[in-house]
Design a protein around this motif. Structure first.
Motif, PDB file in Angstrom:
ATOM      1  N   THR A 226       0.804  -1.219   0.000  1.00  0.00           N
ATOM      2  CA  THR A 226       0.000   0.000   0.000  1.00  0.00           C
ATOM      3  C   THR A 226       0.831   1.259   0.000  1.00  0.00           C
ATOM      4  O   THR A 226       0.293   2.345  -0.013  1.00  0.00           O
ATOM      5  CB  THR A 226      -0.951   0.025   1.213  1.00  0.00           C
ATOM      6  OG1 THR A 226      -0.191  -0.136   2.400  1.00  0.00           O
ATOM      7  CG2 THR A 226      -1.995  -1.075   1.117  1.00  0.00           C
TER       8      THR A 226
ATOM      9  N   GLN B 131      -9.463   6.494  -4.326  1.00  0.00           N
ATOM     10  CA  GLN B 131      -9.262   6.072  -2.940  1.00  0.00           C
ATOM     11  C   GLN B 131      -7.912   6.555  -2.419  1.00  0.00           C
ATOM     12  O   GLN B 131      -7.810   7.012  -1.281  1.00  0.00           O
ATOM     13  CB  GLN B 131      -9.334   4.549  -2.828  1.00  0.00           C
ATOM     14  CG  GLN B 131     -10.708   3.981  -3.038  1.00  0.00           C
ATOM     15  CD  GLN B 131     -10.688   2.463  -3.133  1.00  0.00           C
ATOM     16  OE1 GLN B 131      -9.647   1.847  -3.366  1.00  0.00           O
ATOM     17  NE2 GLN B 131     -11.852   1.853  -2.979  1.00  0.00           N
ATOM     18  N   LEU B 132      -6.893   6.450  -3.245  1.00  0.00           N
ATOM     19  CA  LEU B 132      -5.566   6.909  -2.829  1.00  0.00           C
ATOM     20  C   LEU B 132      -5.540   8.417  -2.635  1.00  0.00           C
ATOM     21  O   LEU B 132      -4.910   8.917  -1.698  1.00  0.00           O
ATOM     22  CB  LEU B 132      -4.504   6.491  -3.843  1.00  0.00           C
ATOM     23  CG  LEU B 132      -4.218   4.992  -3.939  1.00  0.00           C
ATOM     24  CD1 LEU B 132      -3.211   4.717  -5.048  1.00  0.00           C
ATOM     25  CD2 LEU B 132      -3.734   4.438  -2.617  1.00  0.00           C
TER      26      LEU B 132
ATOM     27  N   ASP C 146      -8.060  10.235  -1.752  1.00  0.00           N
ATOM     28  CA  ASP C 146      -8.882  10.567  -0.590  1.00  0.00           C
ATOM     29  C   ASP C 146      -8.231  10.183   0.736  1.00  0.00           C
ATOM     30  O   ASP C 146      -8.658  10.624   1.793  1.00  0.00           O
ATOM     31  CB  ASP C 146     -10.249   9.875  -0.685  1.00  0.00           C
ATOM     32  CG  ASP C 146     -11.105  10.458  -1.792  1.00  0.00           C
ATOM     33  OD1 ASP C 146     -10.795  11.559  -2.288  1.00  0.00           O
ATOM     34  OD2 ASP C 146     -12.098   9.796  -2.176  1.00  0.00           O
ATOM     35  N   THR C 147      -7.190   9.360   0.685  1.00  0.00           N
ATOM     36  CA  THR C 147      -6.491   8.922   1.884  1.00  0.00           C
ATOM     37  C   THR C 147      -5.412   9.938   2.223  1.00  0.00           C
ATOM     38  O   THR C 147      -4.568  10.239   1.388  1.00  0.00           O
ATOM     39  CB  THR C 147      -5.842   7.539   1.657  1.00  0.00           C
ATOM     40  OG1 THR C 147      -6.863   6.621   1.272  1.00  0.00           O
ATOM     41  CG2 THR C 147      -5.148   7.057   2.904  1.00  0.00           C
TER      42      THR C 147
ATOM     43  N   SER D 139      -2.075  11.587   3.247  1.00  0.00           N
ATOM     44  CA  SER D 139      -0.702  11.126   3.096  1.00  0.00           C
ATOM     45  C   SER D 139       0.032  11.259   4.420  1.00  0.00           C
ATOM     46  O   SER D 139      -0.124  12.239   5.137  1.00  0.00           O
ATOM     47  CB  SER D 139       0.009  11.950   2.018  1.00  0.00           C
ATOM     48  OG  SER D 139       1.366  11.625   1.968  1.00  0.00           O
TER      49      SER D 139
END
Length: 87
Positions: free
Chosen positions: A5, A70-71, A73-74, A76
């Motif tokens: 991930t 999704q990445l 919205d995540t 960092s």
């Protein structure tokens, strides 16, 4: 399949499961599983470009774009303030 991930490990996905191998599958399930293991926008861009050029399947492209969202919205962990490019 072991998922990574972090963007640091995404190059391993490209080496072990290059776009031409993952996207050669006719069933969407294994493709989606591979996409969920991707942790960088750059990797997803490579797979999207390959899919668009070779098979152009709407469902596969949508799955790649959804993972990219999704990445994005995540939050960092790096906190560098950079934004990821939009697919």
């Amino acid at each position: 399949m072991v998922c990574v991930t972090s963007s640091d490990d995404s190059d391993q996905i490209v080496e072990k499961l290059p776009p031409e191998r993952l996207l050669a599958a006719d069933r969407l399930g294994p493709i989606r599983a591979g996409i969920r293991c991707m942790g960088s926008i750059e990797t997803l861009q490579q797979y999207l470009a390959h899919e668009t050029k070779h098979r152009n399947r709407t469902q596969v492209q949508a799955a790649i774009r959804m993972r990219a969202q999704q990445l994005r919205d995540t939050p960092s962990d790096e906190g560098d303030g950079e934004t990821n490019p939009i697919l």
